[in-house]
Design an enzyme around this catalytic site. Structure first.
Site, PDB file in Angstrom:
ATOM      1  N   SER A 143       0.975  -1.236  -0.034  1.00  0.00           N
ATOM      2  CA  SER A 143       0.199   0.064   0.009  1.00  0.00           C
ATOM      3  C   SER A 143       0.904   1.021  -0.117  1.00  0.00           C
ATOM      4  O   SER A 143       1.866   0.986   0.392  1.00  0.00           O
ATOM      5  CB  SER A 143      -0.928  -0.068   1.222  1.00  0.00           C
ATOM      6  OG  SER A 143      -1.571   1.160   1.400  1.00  0.00           O
ATOM      7  N   TYR A 156      -2.052  -1.061  10.410  1.00  0.00           N
ATOM      8  CA  TYR A 156      -2.192  -1.329   8.985  1.00  0.00           C
ATOM      9  C   TYR A 156      -0.929  -0.927   8.508  1.00  0.00           C
ATOM     10  O   TYR A 156      -0.114  -1.577   7.719  1.00  0.00           O
ATOM     11  CB  TYR A 156      -3.509  -0.698   8.481  1.00  0.00           C
ATOM     12  CG  TYR A 156      -3.279  -0.788   6.946  1.00  0.00           C
ATOM     13  CD1 TYR A 156      -3.907  -2.068   6.352  1.00  0.00           C
ATOM     14  CD2 TYR A 156      -3.227   0.101   5.868  1.00  0.00           C
ATOM     15  CE1 TYR A 156      -4.272  -2.299   5.084  1.00  0.00           C
ATOM     16  CE2 TYR A 156      -3.474  -0.009   4.561  1.00  0.00           C
ATOM     17  CZ  TYR A 156      -3.895  -1.194   4.097  1.00  0.00           C
ATOM     18  OH  TYR A 156      -4.046  -1.326   2.803  1.00  0.00           O
TER      19      TYR A 156
HETATM   20  N1  LIG Z   1      -8.454  -1.078  -2.383  1.00  0.00           N
HETATM   21  C1  LIG Z   1      -7.284   0.184  -2.028  1.00  0.00           C
HETATM   22  O1  LIG Z   1      -7.438   1.294  -2.087  1.00  0.00           O
HETATM   23  C2  LIG Z   1      -6.144  -0.418  -1.513  1.00  0.00           C
HETATM   24  C3  LIG Z   1      -5.270   0.269  -1.363  1.00  0.00           C
HETATM   25  C4  LIG Z   1      -3.873   0.075  -0.951  1.00  0.00           C
HETATM   26  C5  LIG Z   1      -3.865  -1.261  -0.593  1.00  0.00           C
HETATM   27  N2  LIG Z   1      -4.924  -2.180  -0.911  1.00  0.00           N
HETATM   28  C6  LIG Z   1      -4.372  -3.696  -0.560  1.00  0.00           C
HETATM   29  O2  LIG Z   1      -4.780  -4.361  -1.591  1.00  0.00           O
HETATM   30  C7  LIG Z   1      -4.957  -5.819  -1.084  1.00  0.00           C
HETATM   31  C8  LIG Z   1      -6.462  -6.093  -1.673  1.00  0.00           C
HETATM   32  O3  LIG Z   1      -7.457  -5.250  -1.149  1.00  0.00           O
HETATM   33  P1  LIG Z   1      -8.919  -4.763  -1.595  1.00  0.00           P
HETATM   34  O4  LIG Z   1      -9.012  -3.222  -1.791  1.00  0.00           O
HETATM   35  O5  LIG Z   1      -9.142  -5.635  -3.001  1.00  0.00           O
HETATM   36  O6  LIG Z   1      -9.747  -5.468  -0.646  1.00  0.00           O
HETATM   37  P2  LIG Z   1     -10.925  -6.383  -0.205  1.00  0.00           P
HETATM   38  O7  LIG Z   1     -11.615  -6.103   0.919  1.00  0.00           O
HETATM   39  O8  LIG Z   1     -11.973  -6.337  -1.710  1.00  0.00           O
HETATM   40  O9  LIG Z   1     -10.234  -7.725  -0.590  1.00  0.00           O
HETATM   41  C9  LIG Z   1      -9.530  -8.133   0.219  1.00  0.00           C
HETATM   42  C10 LIG Z   1      -9.557  -9.728   0.005  1.00  0.00           C
HETATM   43  O10 LIG Z   1      -8.395 -10.127   1.156  1.00  0.00           O
HETATM   44  C11 LIG Z   1      -9.287 -11.452   1.623  1.00  0.00           C
HETATM   45  N3  LIG Z   1      -8.994 -11.614   2.977  1.00  0.00           N
HETATM   46  C12 LIG Z   1      -9.482 -10.825   4.136  1.00  0.00           C
HETATM   47  N4  LIG Z   1      -8.866 -11.443   5.287  1.00  0.00           N
HETATM   48  C13 LIG Z   1      -8.657 -12.761   4.751  1.00  0.00           C
HETATM   49  C14 LIG Z   1      -7.618 -13.654   5.640  1.00  0.00           C
HETATM   50  N5  LIG Z   1      -7.918 -13.971   6.862  1.00  0.00           N
HETATM   51  N6  LIG Z   1      -7.310 -14.935   4.978  1.00  0.00           N
HETATM   52  C15 LIG Z   1      -7.489 -15.015   3.499  1.00  0.00           C
HETATM   53  N7  LIG Z   1      -7.922 -13.786   2.818  1.00  0.00           N
HETATM   54  C16 LIG Z   1      -8.490 -12.809   3.486  1.00  0.00           C
HETATM   55  C17 LIG Z   1     -10.736 -11.267   1.380  1.00  0.00           C
HETATM   56  O11 LIG Z   1     -11.625 -12.109   1.448  1.00  0.00           O
HETATM   57  C18 LIG Z   1     -10.903 -10.470   0.011  1.00  0.00           C
HETATM   58  O12 LIG Z   1     -10.653 -11.575  -1.040  1.00  0.00           O
HETATM   59  C19 LIG Z   1      -5.120  -5.620   0.453  1.00  0.00           C
HETATM   60  O13 LIG Z   1      -3.814  -6.249   0.931  1.00  0.00           O
HETATM   61  C20 LIG Z   1      -5.204  -4.039   0.812  1.00  0.00           C
HETATM   62  O14 LIG Z   1      -4.417  -3.764   1.786  1.00  0.00           O
HETATM   63  C21 LIG Z   1      -5.682  -1.738  -1.206  1.00  0.00           C
END
Ligand SMILES: NC(=O)c1ccc[n+]([C@@H]2O[C@H](COP(=O)([O-])OP(=O)(O)OC[C@H]3O[C@@H](n4cnc5c(N)ncnc54)[C@H](O)[C@@H]3O)[C@@H](O)[C@H]2O)c1
Length: 255
Positions: A143, A156
């Site tokens: 991130s 986080y």
């Molecule tokens: N969306 C954003 O703006 C953003 C920005 C920076 C980083 N990220 C990172 O991107 C990654 C994906 O996030 P996203 O935005 O797609 O969110 P999201 O909530 O849509 O997806 C998160 C995924 O992680 C899975 N997950 C959660 N806890 C889990 C566990 N204990 N075991 C296995 N799977 C688990 C969920 O089932 C889901 O498939 C994350 O690491 C998040 O920190 C997202």
């Protein structure tokens, strides 16, 4: 078809960024196994969508914070696809927690999903490849908060900051085995993790004003970067973070 013949494992691949990466990898010709936490329907539809591109695809239930379950998850993925070439540590959670009020349970769960799980899944992947003398690629979805403070999300930031140093360290330790390790640092991407933000104009408007490209990112924006890092075009790239944020991270103005 940059990834034809490659086998990739992606955690949290049933929705959001992980799903976007899984579909892009399938479009690029890779066979893909996704890990999903609990949503069978999302996982099944992701598998169907990947298979429509003519590749092998599988979905395996896993809680990545359950370290004892990772070895079976990894073995099941290799059984479904064959030897793996690419691991994407994508699964992640965030918990809003004012530092002074935050609890040990909340801290532990954020660290376990975002840092400890990727650490030990990467270890399984690296041990497997090192033993078989096969090269490979680890991609962590970090991130901008591996760099940028995010008040009320200290756990986080600690997890993502840890993922940054894990990437740099493993890049050196695993280079002799031909395994590269890189992070992708998304900014604000339209996914379910941002549901509240997306429906709150009072928060969305100032955020968009702060992003130089004036829009949130899409899962496709991140997936394209992941496909590049998984491809042979990135063979000489290791230990670095590619920021996918529309310019957010370094947008600073002197008044
Ligand atoms: N969306 C954003 O703006 C953003 C920005 C920076 C980083 N990220 C990172 O991107 C990654 C994906 O996030 P996203 O935005 O797609 O969110 P999201 O909530 O849509 O997806 C998160 C995924 O992680 C899975 N997950 C959660 N806890 C889990 C566990 N204990 N075991 C296995 N799977 C688990 C969920 O089932 C889901 O498939 C994350 O690491 C998040 O920190 C997202």
């Amino acid at each position: 078809m940059r990834l034809k013949g490659k086998h990739a494992l992606i955690t949290g691949g049933d929705q959001g960024i992980g799903r976007g990466i899984a579909l892009r990898f399938a479009q690029e010709g890779a066979d893909v196994a996704i890990g999903f936490l609990s949503n069978d329907d999302h996982a099944k539809s992701a598998v169907e969508e990947m298979r429509s591109h003519g590749v092998n695809a599988a979905a395996l239930q896993i809680d990545v914070s359950n370290i004892g379950a990772l070895a079976k998850f990894y073995a099941d993925a290799t059984r479904a696809l064959g030897p793996l070439d690419v691991l994407v540590n994508n699964a992640g959670i965030e918990k809003r927690d004012e530092f002074l009020k935050s609890t040990e349970d909340d801290f532990d769960s954020v660290i376990a999903v975002n840092l400890k799980g990727p650490y030990f899944l990467s270890q399984l992947f690296a041990r497997d490849l090192a033993e078989a003398k096969r090269p490979g690629k680890i991609i962590n979805i970090s991130s901008v908060h591996e760099e940028l403070p995010f008040p009320n999300f200290a756990s986080y930031c600690a997890a993502k900051g840890g993922l940054k140093m894990l990437c740099r360290n493993l890049a050196i330790e695993l280079a002799p085995y031909g395994i590269t390790v890189n992070n992708i640092a998304p900014g604000a991407i339209k996914t379910p993790i941002n549901d509240k933000l997306l429906h709150d104009p009072s928060k969305l408007k100032p955020l968009l004003e702060h992003i130089p490209l004036k829009r949130m990112g899409t899962t496709d924006d991140v997936a394209g970067c992941a496909a590049f890092l998984a491809s042979s075009d990135a063979d000489y790239i290791t230990g670095t973070t590619l920021v996918v944020d529309g310019g957010l991270l370094f947008n600073y103005h002197e008044q």
